[in-house]
Every structure is written in structure tokens, then in C-alpha cells.
Scaffold this active site. Structure first.
Site, short mmCIF file in Angstrom:
data_model
loop_
_atom_site.label_atom_id
_atom_site.label_comp_id
_atom_site.label_asym_id
_atom_site.label_seq_id
_atom_site.Cartn_x
_atom_site.Cartn_y
_atom_site.Cartn_z
N ASP A 92 -23.17 115.37 68.46
CA ASP A 92 -22.87 114.02 67.98
C ASP A 92 -21.39 113.95 67.58
OD1 ASP A 92 -23.18 115.72 65.77
OD2 ASP A 92 -23.97 114.15 64.47
N ASP A 128 -18.09 119.13 66.07
CA ASP A 128 -18.72 119.23 67.40
C ASP A 128 -17.62 119.38 68.46
OD1 ASP A 128 -21.74 117.89 66.91
OD2 ASP A 128 -20.19 117.08 65.62
N HIS A 165 -18.33 123.52 60.85
CA HIS A 165 -19.72 123.98 61.05
C HIS A 165 -20.08 124.28 62.50
CE1 HIS A 165 -20.36 122.21 57.02
NE2 HIS A 165 -19.85 121.09 57.50
N ASP A 166 -19.97 123.22 63.34
CA ASP A 166 -20.56 123.29 64.69
C ASP A 166 -19.86 124.30 65.60
OD1 ASP A 166 -22.22 121.31 63.77
OD2 ASP A 166 -21.13 119.69 64.75
O1 RIB Z 1 -24.36 119.20 58.16
C1 RIB Z 1 -23.35 119.51 59.09
C2 RIB Z 1 -23.54 118.74 60.36
O2 RIB Z 1 -23.43 117.36 60.11
C3 RIB Z 1 -22.54 119.05 61.44
O3 RIB Z 1 -23.18 119.12 62.69
C4 RIB Z 1 -21.53 117.94 61.38
O4 RIB Z 1 -21.12 117.46 62.63
C5 RIB Z 1 -22.16 116.92 60.46
O5 RIB Z 1 -21.92 115.65 60.45
CA CA Z 2 -22.49 117.68 64.54
#
Ligand code: RIB
Ligand code: CA
Length: 330
Positions: A11, A16, A249-250
């Protein structure tokens, strides 16, 4: 080494986007497609962001638009209750990339996932899911045999401690807990989960951004995107505070395919709260009782130094191809 076929279900979303750049730039990965889902924004926005990013780095990877609405709710992602809260200093609309004339394919994300992860070609393919799990769950509900042929799945979602959208839930599981539960209960043979605690253990710094930037024009784009995740910036808004960091994170999910970013993990049985209470979307993790018990590998800690190097190596390789980015600077 034979390259691994990768599909990213995402997303985008700034983190991402960094995950997608790692998949595009690493020699051992072949990014077969990007499937989009509503999440950080409505699905038309996340689809357009994916197309803009791929155009900016001139990679003709197909994009397949996916679900606009979570399995367990009638509300559309990106609207009302399911809108991502705006964080000060961040670009609400997305990546800040120029528009593109490229369009998503005519095939839906769910159909593409089913086609790619069934049959012989599925053997060497891995799915990285970094948004709400609606597309993946929809594919599994339509084709339960995918639970055998989807051999490898890496997911960003869940939290052992502090959430980022409620006190206990991470955004991805909270946005579609019913979908997360379908995926976690499907009995897939190889699932690695990166929850918030693990991703937060590997923040990138301004010096990481400087090193990534030095890898060339794609590195400059990546560094710009990473800096946009830094929560506090200098008063004039132009120079990041050297003390701030960005959690990406991603990107860890894609980096995990090619580099030892995963420092510690444990096998757990994971469920997701689907009640309408304040705990909706919260992951519930219990250490699996034995090697053969059902479960997923849950990351505990990750390596930021290896993550930064992996991003730098991928963007260096892409920059060396010589294609200018169409990225605007912010
Ligand atoms: O909680 C982290 C996730 O939510 C990640 O995938 C990031 O893109 C976010 O919005
Ligand atoms: Ca994401």
C-alpha cells in the site's frame, strides 16, 4: 545463484516504496509484479504511487490494483475510520513523485496472485506483503489450495508491545484484522512476520541516508523518501535533525530475502483480535510448543546496519544502469 521471483503486495506508502526499490535493485531478485491494496491511502492512490515510483526509476514492472475495502468492513480504506491519521511533517498524499501516464494492468491483484502462486512457476516465488492482508486473504479464500503452493510469505504486521494506530495494534493488522486472521490460519508452510517491535529495532539514521544518497540518483530518491519518515526536522524543515531516525518497516521484509537483517526470531502461534473492542487488530502471539506445531517465524530484532547497506547496494546497482529518475526533490 538463480534469482528468486518476488511479488510485492503493498500500500505504498513510503516504507513500502523502499521495499520495492530493494526488490528492483538486487541482483538475486526478480520483481514479477506489484499488487496494490488500500491502506496507507485509498487503493487508487496506492496504485498510482506504485506506478509513479516504477516510472521514476524506469522499471516496466506490472502493477495490479487490488481490494478497496477490507474483508471485515464495508468502509473503504483511506476513508473515515479507516483513514491513516495524518502525521505532522509528512506528505499526506504519498511519495511526492511526478505523475505518470502508466496505468495498472487489466487483471486484478487477486487474480494475479492466484496465477503466480499456483502451478509450477510458484516453486521459486515468494510473496512479500507489506499492507493490509486483504488481497492475500481474498486469494486464499477463493483458492484454498494456495495454502500449499504459496511456499514462502514474508509479512509486515502485528506488534508485541506498543501499536502505531491504537495502543496495541499496528496499522496493517488493524486495517483488516479478518484478513490477517485468514492468512495466519491458512497453514502456509513458511511465513516470516516482521512486527513493529522488530522493525522499530532497526531505525535508519541521517548518516545512513547520506551513505544511501552517495550510491547515485536512485539512492538520492531513496534517501529523500526515508528522510520524509523522520518525525522531527530542523526548524526550517529542510535539514533533518541528525539525532532523528526513520523506521522503514516494510523494507525489512524485502531485505530479509537477500541479507541477514533478521537478528533474532522465535516460532509463534499468532492470532489477531477481530472484536469490535479497543483491542481490534491487536496480534496475540504465543510461543509455539514444538517444531511441528503450526506457527510462523516472528522477528524479534533486526539489523539496521545491514538494512542500510542492502538499500545502498540495491540503489547503487539501479543508479549504475544510468536511467535518470523522474523524482521531484522535496
Ligand atoms: O504498521 C506499519 C505498517 O503500516 C507499514 O506497512 C506502513 O506502511 C504502515 O502504514
Ligand atoms: Ca505498508
Amino acid at each position: 545463484m538463480t534469482s528468486l521471483t518476488v511479488v510485492i503486495d503493498a500500500d505504498p506508502g513510503t516504507d513500502d516504496a523502499i521495499g520495492i526499490l530493494v526488490a528492483l535493485g538486487h541482483a538475486d531478485l526478480e520483481l514479477r509484479g506489484v499488487t496494490t491494496v488500500g491502506g496507507n491511502a485509498a487503493v487508487d492512490v496506492t496504485t498510482d504511487n506504485a506506478l509513479r515510483l516504477l516510472s521514476a526509476v524506469d522499471r516496466p514492472v506490472p502493477v495490479f490494483a487490488g481490494c478497496a475495502t477490507p474483508l471485515g468492513a464495508r468502509e473503504r480504506f483511506g476513508h473515515g475510520f479507516l483513514a491513516r491519521p495524518h502525521r505532522p511533517g509528512r506528505d499526506r498524499e504519498g511519495l511526492g513523485l511526478p505523475p505518470t501516464s502508466r496505468r495498472a494492468e487489466d487483471v486484478s491483484a487477486v487474480d494475479f496472485l492466484i496465477d503466480t502462486f499456483t502451478g509450477e512457476q510458484a516453486a521459486n516465488a515468494v510473496l512479500v506483503a507489506t499492507g493490509p492482508l486483504t488481497n492475500v486473504a481474498s486469494a486464499l479464500l477463493r483458492r484454498p489450495d494456495l495454502a500449499r503452493s504459496l511456499r514462502r510469505l514474508v509479512v509486515m504486521g502485528g506488534a508485541r508491545g506498543q501499536g502505531n494506530v491504537t495502543p496495541s495494534a499496528d496499522f496493517n493488522f488493524w486495517a483488516d484484522p479478518e484478513a490477517a486472521r485468514v492468512v495466519l490460519r491458512a497453514g502456509l508452510p513458511d511465513v516470516v512476520l516482521f512486527p513493529l517491535d522488530a522493525t522499530r529495532s532497526a531505525p535508519l539514521t541521517e548518516s545512513d541516508c547520506v551513505a544511501i544518497e552517495r550510491s547515485g540518483h536512485v539512492g538520492a530518491l531513496a534517501a529523500d523518501i526515508i528522510r520524509s519518515r523522520m518525525p522531527t526536522r530542523a526548524a526550517d524543515g529542510s535539514v533533518p535533525d541528525p539525532a532523528t531516525t526513520a523506521t522503514v518497516h516494510d523494507a525489512l521484509c524485502t531485505a530479509h530475502l537477500v541479507a541477514p537483517v533478521l537478528q533474532a526470531s522465535e516460532r509463534c502461534e499468532v492470532d489477531v483480535d477481530t472484536s469490535e473492542s479497543g483491542r481490534r487488530g491487536t496480534s496475540v502471539m504465543k510461543r509455539a510448543s514444538g517444531r511441528d506445531s503450526p506457527g510462523v517465524e516472528v522477528a524479534l530484532r533486526a539489523r539496521s546496519d545491514i538494512l542500510a547497506r542492502t538499500i545502498g547496494a540495491a540503489t547503487r546497482r539501479m543508479s549504475a544502469d544510468g536511467t535518470p529518475t523522474g523524482a521531484s526533490s522535496r
